[in-house]
Design a protein around this motif. Structure first.
Motif, mmCIF file in Angstrom:
data_model
loop_
_atom_site.group_PDB
_atom_site.id
_atom_site.type_symbol
_atom_site.label_atom_id
_atom_site.label_comp_id
_atom_site.label_asym_id
_atom_site.label_seq_id
_atom_site.Cartn_x
_atom_site.Cartn_y
_atom_site.Cartn_z
ATOM 1 N N VAL A 95 -16.761 -21.285 -36.873
ATOM 2 C CA VAL A 95 -15.837 -22.419 -36.778
ATOM 3 C C VAL A 95 -14.522 -22.031 -37.451
ATOM 4 N N TYR A 96 -13.427 -22.170 -36.713
ATOM 5 C CA TYR A 96 -12.097 -21.859 -37.231
ATOM 6 C C TYR A 96 -11.172 -23.008 -36.870
ATOM 7 N N LEU A 97 -10.682 -23.710 -37.873
ATOM 8 C CA LEU A 97 -9.821 -24.872 -37.657
ATOM 9 C C LEU A 97 -8.560 -24.733 -38.489
ATOM 10 N N LYS A 98 -7.460 -25.335 -37.990
ATOM 11 C CA LYS A 98 -6.201 -25.337 -38.736
ATOM 12 C C LYS A 98 -5.577 -26.723 -38.677
ATOM 13 N N ASN A 99 -4.751 -26.983 -39.648
ATOM 14 C CA ASN A 99 -3.921 -28.185 -39.720
ATOM 15 C C ASN A 99 -4.710 -29.473 -39.525
ATOM 16 N N GLN A 100 -4.342 -30.311 -38.553
ATOM 17 C CA GLN A 100 -4.949 -31.638 -38.413
ATOM 18 C C GLN A 100 -6.454 -31.549 -38.164
ATOM 19 N N GLU A 101 -6.894 -30.618 -37.307
ATOM 20 C CA GLU A 101 -8.327 -30.480 -37.028
ATOM 21 C C GLU A 101 -9.095 -30.111 -38.296
ATOM 22 N N ALA A 102 -8.541 -29.198 -39.064
ATOM 23 C CA ALA A 102 -9.191 -28.782 -40.307
ATOM 24 C C ALA A 102 -9.213 -29.939 -41.299
ATOM 25 N N PHE A 103 -8.113 -30.665 -41.408
ATOM 26 C CA PHE A 103 -8.054 -31.796 -42.327
ATOM 27 C C PHE A 103 -9.087 -32.856 -41.949
ATOM 28 N N ASP A 104 -9.172 -33.139 -40.647
ATOM 29 C CA ASP A 104 -10.135 -34.140 -40.176
ATOM 30 C C ASP A 104 -11.569 -33.720 -40.470
ATOM 31 N N ASP A 105 -11.835 -32.435 -40.465
ATOM 32 C CA ASP A 105 -13.165 -31.926 -40.791
ATOM 33 C C ASP A 105 -13.431 -31.974 -42.301
ATOM 34 N N ALA B 35 12.485 -31.035 -23.573
ATOM 35 C CA ALA B 35 11.087 -31.323 -23.919
ATOM 36 C C ALA B 35 11.010 -32.542 -24.836
ATOM 37 N N ASP B 36 11.951 -32.645 -25.763
ATOM 38 C CA ASP B 36 11.941 -33.773 -26.686
ATOM 39 C C ASP B 36 12.236 -35.081 -25.969
ATOM 40 N N GLU B 37 13.177 -35.050 -25.003
ATOM 41 C CA GLU B 37 13.533 -36.268 -24.305
ATOM 42 C C GLU B 37 12.382 -36.765 -23.446
ATOM 43 N N GLY B 38 11.625 -35.848 -22.855
ATOM 44 C CA GLY B 38 10.574 -36.231 -21.931
ATOM 45 C C GLY B 38 9.329 -36.762 -22.597
ATOM 46 N N ASN B 39 9.088 -36.408 -23.858
ATOM 47 C CA ASN B 39 7.836 -36.803 -24.499
ATOM 48 C C ASN B 39 8.090 -37.217 -25.938
ATOM 49 N N THR B 40 8.422 -38.470 -26.128
ATOM 50 C CA THR B 40 8.712 -38.938 -27.476
ATOM 51 C C THR B 40 7.458 -39.019 -28.321
ATOM 52 N N ASP B 41 6.282 -39.196 -27.696
ATOM 53 C CA ASP B 41 5.024 -39.237 -28.456
ATOM 54 C C ASP B 41 4.777 -37.918 -29.165
ATOM 55 N N ALA B 42 5.098 -36.809 -28.495
ATOM 56 C CA ALA B 42 4.854 -35.502 -29.092
ATOM 57 C C ALA B 42 5.725 -35.308 -30.327
ATOM 58 N N VAL B 43 6.927 -35.861 -30.300
ATOM 59 C CA VAL B 43 7.811 -35.720 -31.453
ATOM 60 C C VAL B 43 7.332 -36.605 -32.597
ATOM 61 N N GLN B 44 6.895 -37.811 -32.297
ATOM 62 C CA GLN B 44 6.502 -38.749 -33.337
ATOM 63 C C GLN B 44 5.109 -38.471 -33.869
ATOM 64 N N GLN B 45 4.239 -37.901 -33.069
ATOM 65 C CA GLN B 45 2.861 -37.712 -33.473
ATOM 66 C C GLN B 45 2.712 -36.848 -34.730
ATOM 67 N N PRO B 46 3.382 -35.683 -34.830
ATOM 68 C CA PRO B 46 3.197 -34.908 -36.047
ATOM 69 C C PRO B 46 3.620 -35.664 -37.304
ATOM 70 N N ASP B 47 4.678 -36.460 -37.213
ATOM 71 C CA ASP B 47 5.116 -37.220 -38.382
ATOM 72 C C ASP B 47 4.054 -38.226 -38.801
ATOM 73 N N SER B 48 3.495 -38.953 -37.846
ATOM 74 C CA SER B 48 2.491 -39.943 -38.203
ATOM 75 C C SER B 48 1.211 -39.261 -38.678
ATOM 76 N N ALA B 49 0.857 -38.126 -38.101
ATOM 77 C CA ALA B 49 -0.327 -37.393 -38.549
ATOM 78 C C ALA B 49 -0.121 -36.897 -39.973
ATOM 79 N N THR B 50 1.066 -36.395 -40.258
ATOM 80 C CA THR B 50 1.378 -35.937 -41.614
ATOM 81 C C THR B 50 1.340 -37.101 -42.589
ATOM 82 N N ASP B 51 1.894 -38.234 -42.171
ATOM 83 C CA ASP B 51 1.873 -39.422 -43.027
ATOM 84 C C ASP B 51 0.437 -39.871 -43.301
ATOM 85 N N ASN B 52 -0.406 -39.826 -42.276
ATOM 86 C CA ASN B 52 -1.814 -40.212 -42.450
ATOM 87 C C ASN B 52 -2.536 -39.256 -43.400
#
Length: 183
Positions: free
Chosen positions: A119-129, A54-71
């Motif tokens: 309304v129930y949000l978690k993590n990135q969605e909740a932060f964005d709200d 799964a990691d080899e096939g989709n590098t965006d999915a692996v990098q996205q949480p890091d960049s979202a956390t950094d943001n």
């Protein structure tokens, strides 16, 4: 007659043996190898195998949480506080809860549980709200109870007919603002 019967049985036996051999030879020719293929039993995939593929096939999915956390971290660094917790209780056992927590060396956690509006949000969605709202707060450790309540109700669009409100803010300098009121 015995001889003919024996000869007939021998011919049939050789014919059957030759058919079995031809099948094996065909398989060898199809595989272009010198030995027939050996079937291997399938082994169940392990979690590591699935994760790696799964990691080899989709590098965006692996990098996205890091960049979202950094943001999220970069946005939180712009604020004067590192954590906020808001709980407002209304009649009929309805509550509004919002949290942003930033523990040292841990990812930022955010959640919204708004039973009033469903309304129930978690993590990135909740932060964005929550982030656009919390950045409007102009509170310090010296803010009055009424200032904190008024700002939270207004900025978060909450009804002032609450039964109980709690606001806890941990500021970057280690100070805190704790407000609680029951009606």
């Amino acid at each position: 007659m015995n001889r003919m019967l024996l000869t007939g049985i021998s011919v049939m036996a050789l014919s059957l043996a030759a058919c079995g051999t031809d099948t094996t030879n065909d398989a060898v020719e199809e595989n272009s190898g010198t030995t027939p293929p050996v079937e291997q039993p399938l082994e169940p995939a392990t979690d590591d195998t699935n994760k790696n593929s799964a990691d080899e096939g989709n590098t965006d999915a692996v990098q996205q949480p890091d960049s979202a956390t950094d943001n999220m971290k970069a946005d939180m660094d712009k604020l004067s506080f590192k954590e906020i917790q808001i709980e407002v209780s209304y009649s009929g056992d309805k509550e509004y809860e919002a949290d942003i927590e930033q523990d040292e060396n841990e990812p930022i956690e955010a959640k919204v549980e708004d039973e009033v509006n469903g309304v129930y949000l978690k993590n990135q969605e909740a932060f964005d709200d929550l982030y656009p709202k919390v950045k409007q707060l102009d509170l310090t450790k010296d803010s009055t109870k009424q200032e904190a309540i008024d700002q939270v109700l207004k900025i978060f669009g909450l009804d002032a007919n609450y039964e109980k409100i709690e606001v806890e803010i941990k500021f970057n300098d280690g100070s805190k603002l704790d407000v609680e009121e029951r009606k």
